[in-house]
Write a protein that holds these residues in place. Structure first.
Motif, PDB file in Angstrom:
ATOM      1  N   HIS A 127       0.844  -1.198   0.000  1.00 12.25           N
ATOM      2  CA  HIS A 127       0.000   0.000   0.000  1.00 12.25           C
ATOM      3  C   HIS A 127       0.875   1.242   0.000  1.00 12.25           C
ATOM      4  N   GLY A 128       0.302   2.331  -0.543  1.00  9.88           N
ATOM      5  CA  GLY A 128       1.042   3.577  -0.665  1.00  9.88           C
ATOM      6  C   GLY A 128       1.974   3.522  -1.861  1.00  9.88           C
ATOM      7  N   PRO A 129       2.746   4.578  -2.040  1.00  6.82           N
ATOM      8  CA  PRO A 129       2.817   5.806  -1.246  1.00  6.82           C
ATOM      9  C   PRO A 129       1.549   6.652  -1.365  1.00  6.82           C
ATOM     10  N   TRP A 130       1.457   7.643  -0.474  1.00  2.51           N
ATOM     11  CA  TRP A 130       0.257   8.450  -0.306  1.00  2.51           C
ATOM     12  C   TRP A 130       0.530   9.926  -0.537  1.00  2.51           C
ATOM     13  N   ARG A 131      -0.531  10.660  -0.909  1.00  2.42           N
ATOM     14  CA  ARG A 131      -0.494  12.122  -0.909  1.00  2.42           C
ATOM     15  C   ARG A 131      -1.751  12.599  -0.198  1.00  2.42           C
ATOM     16  N   ALA A 132      -1.547  13.400   0.861  1.00  4.48           N
ATOM     17  CA  ALA A 132      -2.680  13.943   1.602  1.00  4.48           C
ATOM     18  C   ALA A 132      -3.318  15.077   0.821  1.00  4.48           C
ATOM     19  N   GLY A 133      -4.609  15.285   1.035  1.00  2.00           N
ATOM     20  CA  GLY A 133      -5.335  16.377   0.400  1.00  2.00           C
ATOM     21  C   GLY A 133      -4.929  17.729   0.961  1.00  2.00           C
TER      22      GLY A 133
END
Length: 108
Positions: free
Chosen positions: A86-92
């Motif tokens: 899972h990821g990587p992520w970008r927050a809103g």
């Protein structure tokens, strides 16, 4: 719970902090809140996979899984079995706050 401070996660990434609510045993259970600063991109931490179960509920904001190209918002829930990438992520723009429970397969 508000007396429990947010602290940097490991691996450290500026703008990614956790608040450990409860922790039991080894292996055991960890309950935490994870806070992503607005616009935080976790690409530097790469794709993650754990040797434990992880249940995640988004309390506030939104987050995009960059690998999947899918955005998750407040009220969304995920359950990740051991070994799931899972990821990587970008927050809103407003960031993201999650509630997580992590537990070893040995505890269920």
């Amino acid at each position: 719970m508000s007396e429990t401070p947010f602290t940097p996660t490991e691996p450290r990434l500026d703008g990614l902090d956790e608040r450990i609510i409860a922790r039991t045993g080894t292996p055991g259970v960890v309950t935490r809140m994870l806070r992503f600063a607005p616009g935080l991109d976790t690409t530097a931490n790469g794709t993650l996979a754990h040797d434990f179960w992880e249940e995640v509920y988004i309390l506030d904001g939104e987050i995009t899984d960059l690998r999947l190209g899918k955005t998750f918002v407040a009220g969304d829930y995920a359950c990740r079995p051991p070994g799931m990438d899972h990821g990587p992520w970008r927050a809103g723009d407003a960031g993201c706050l999650t509630f997580e429970v992590r537990y070893s397969a040995d505890t269920i």
